[in-house]
Design a protein around this motif. Structure first.
Motif, PDB file in Angstrom:
ATOM      1  N   TYR A  56      27.831 -54.575  22.900  1.00 19.39           N
ATOM      2  CA  TYR A  56      29.182 -55.070  22.705  1.00 19.39           C
ATOM      3  C   TYR A  56      29.499 -56.203  21.739  1.00 19.39           C
ATOM      4  N   ARG A  57      28.347 -57.049  21.463  1.00 19.91           N
ATOM      5  CA  ARG A  57      28.541 -57.849  20.566  1.00 19.91           C
ATOM      6  C   ARG A  57      28.820 -57.442  19.018  1.00 19.91           C
ATOM      7  N   GLY A  58      27.785 -56.218  18.924  1.00 21.30           N
ATOM      8  CA  GLY A  58      28.249 -55.348  17.652  1.00 21.30           C
ATOM      9  C   GLY A  58      29.591 -54.849  17.537  1.00 21.30           C
ATOM     10  N   LEU A  59      30.041 -54.416  18.703  1.00 19.29           N
ATOM     11  CA  LEU A  59      31.568 -53.893  18.776  1.00 19.29           C
ATOM     12  C   LEU A  59      32.493 -55.138  18.271  1.00 19.29           C
ATOM     13  N   SER A  60      32.121 -56.247  18.947  1.00 17.68           N
ATOM     14  CA  SER A  60      33.056 -57.229  18.628  1.00 17.68           C
ATOM     15  C   SER A  60      32.875 -57.649  17.133  1.00 17.68           C
ATOM     16  N   MET A  61      31.675 -57.388  16.554  1.00 16.52           N
ATOM     17  CA  MET A  61      31.652 -57.646  15.005  1.00 16.52           C
ATOM     18  C   MET A  61      32.461 -56.703  14.245  1.00 16.52           C
ATOM     19  N   THR A  62      32.418 -55.462  14.620  1.00 12.84           N
ATOM     20  CA  THR A  62      33.320 -54.498  13.813  1.00 12.84           C
ATOM     21  C   THR A  62      34.688 -54.575  14.078  1.00 12.84           C
ATOM     22  N   TYR A  77      31.024 -57.787   8.217  1.00 10.35           N
ATOM     23  CA  TYR A  77      31.189 -57.868   9.861  1.00 10.35           C
ATOM     24  C   TYR A  77      30.849 -56.354  10.105  1.00 10.35           C
ATOM     25  N   PHE A  78      31.473 -55.527   9.554  1.00  6.98           N
ATOM     26  CA  PHE A  78      31.316 -54.074  10.183  1.00  6.98           C
ATOM     27  C   PHE A  78      30.026 -53.738  10.090  1.00  6.98           C
ATOM     28  N   ARG A  82      27.711 -52.633  13.181  1.00  7.48           N
ATOM     29  CA  ARG A  82      27.224 -51.329  13.309  1.00  7.48           C
ATOM     30  C   ARG A  82      25.590 -51.231  13.622  1.00  7.48           C
ATOM     31  N   ASP A  83      24.854 -52.338  12.899  1.00  3.93           N
ATOM     32  CA  ASP A  83      23.613 -52.179  13.007  1.00  3.93           C
ATOM     33  C   ASP A  83      22.883 -52.608  14.390  1.00  3.93           C
ATOM     34  N   LEU A  84      23.794 -53.584  14.973  1.00  8.66           N
ATOM     35  CA  LEU A  84      23.590 -53.896  16.315  1.00  8.66           C
ATOM     36  C   LEU A  84      23.550 -52.857  17.334  1.00  8.66           C
ATOM     37  N   SER A  88      20.537 -51.097  19.668  1.00  7.60           N
ATOM     38  CA  SER A  88      20.448 -50.893  20.985  1.00  7.60           C
ATOM     39  C   SER A  88      20.567 -49.702  21.487  1.00  7.60           C
ATOM     40  N   ILE A  89      20.981 -48.673  20.584  1.00 13.15           N
ATOM     41  CA  ILE A  89      20.791 -47.206  20.843  1.00 13.15           C
ATOM     42  C   ILE A  89      19.493 -46.767  20.822  1.00 13.15           C
TER      43      ILE A  89
END
Length: 166
Positions: A56-62, A77-78, A82-84, A88-89
């Motif tokens: 979700y932190r990665g989502l927030s960055m995108t 940012y994107f 994306r990398d976060l 996670s996956i």
């Protein structure tokens, strides 16, 4: 963009960070996060974050990429977000919520970014686990059906529509 906002609320109950997850659920379920809210979420870099919080932190960055002017900052940012999400996956590949987060980002990302290689795989996992999840899967499906590039995946679009009608 409502799709992105809603997914911030779709955090798993089984994570150790349950109070933070619950707070995020309540905060982002009905609101589009502001630039300031995204900054706060992005700034929380605890090393012991759960995979879900990290995604979700990665989502927030995108999402933050939409709020900055500089093309370099947008890409930065994107790609960091994306990398976060991808990290996670890698750690929890069968987690449908993490796959959903990546799916929503990929289905809404501009095509020139080339972030679309896992859409079919993520959709397959999500559809397979649809009946087995305690997440608000119906809302997740609605968000996917509203994604910018879902039209490029007509077969999956029809499958998602069928899930809503069951």
């Amino acid at each position: 963009m409502i799709c992105f906002c809603t997914i911030l609320v779709l955090l798993l109950n089984s994570e150790n960070d349950s109070s933070e997850i619950e707070k995020s659920r309540l905060k982002f379920l009905f609101e589009k996060p502001s630039k300031e809210e995204l900054k706060t979420y992005i700034g929380d870099e605890e090393s012991n974050q759960s995979n879900t919080i990290q995604a979700y932190r990665g989502l927030s960055m995108t999402l933050m990429a939409e709020h900055v002017f500089s093309p370099f900052s947008k890409l930065s940012y994107f790609y960091e977000g994306r990398d976060l999400i991808d990290q996670s996956i890698e750690e929890k590949p069968n987690n449908p919520e993490l796959r959903y987060i990546r799916l929503i980002v990929q289905l809404n990302a501009p095509g020139f970014l080339g972030y679309n290689e896992s859409i079919a795989e993520d959709l397959d996992l999500f559809v397979t686990m649809f009946d087995q999840t305690s997440l608000p899967a119906g809302q997740m499906v609605k968000n996917m059906l509203n994604a910018k590039h879902i039209e490029d995946y007509e077969i999956w679009k029809n499958t998602l529509k069928q899930l809503l009608n069951e």
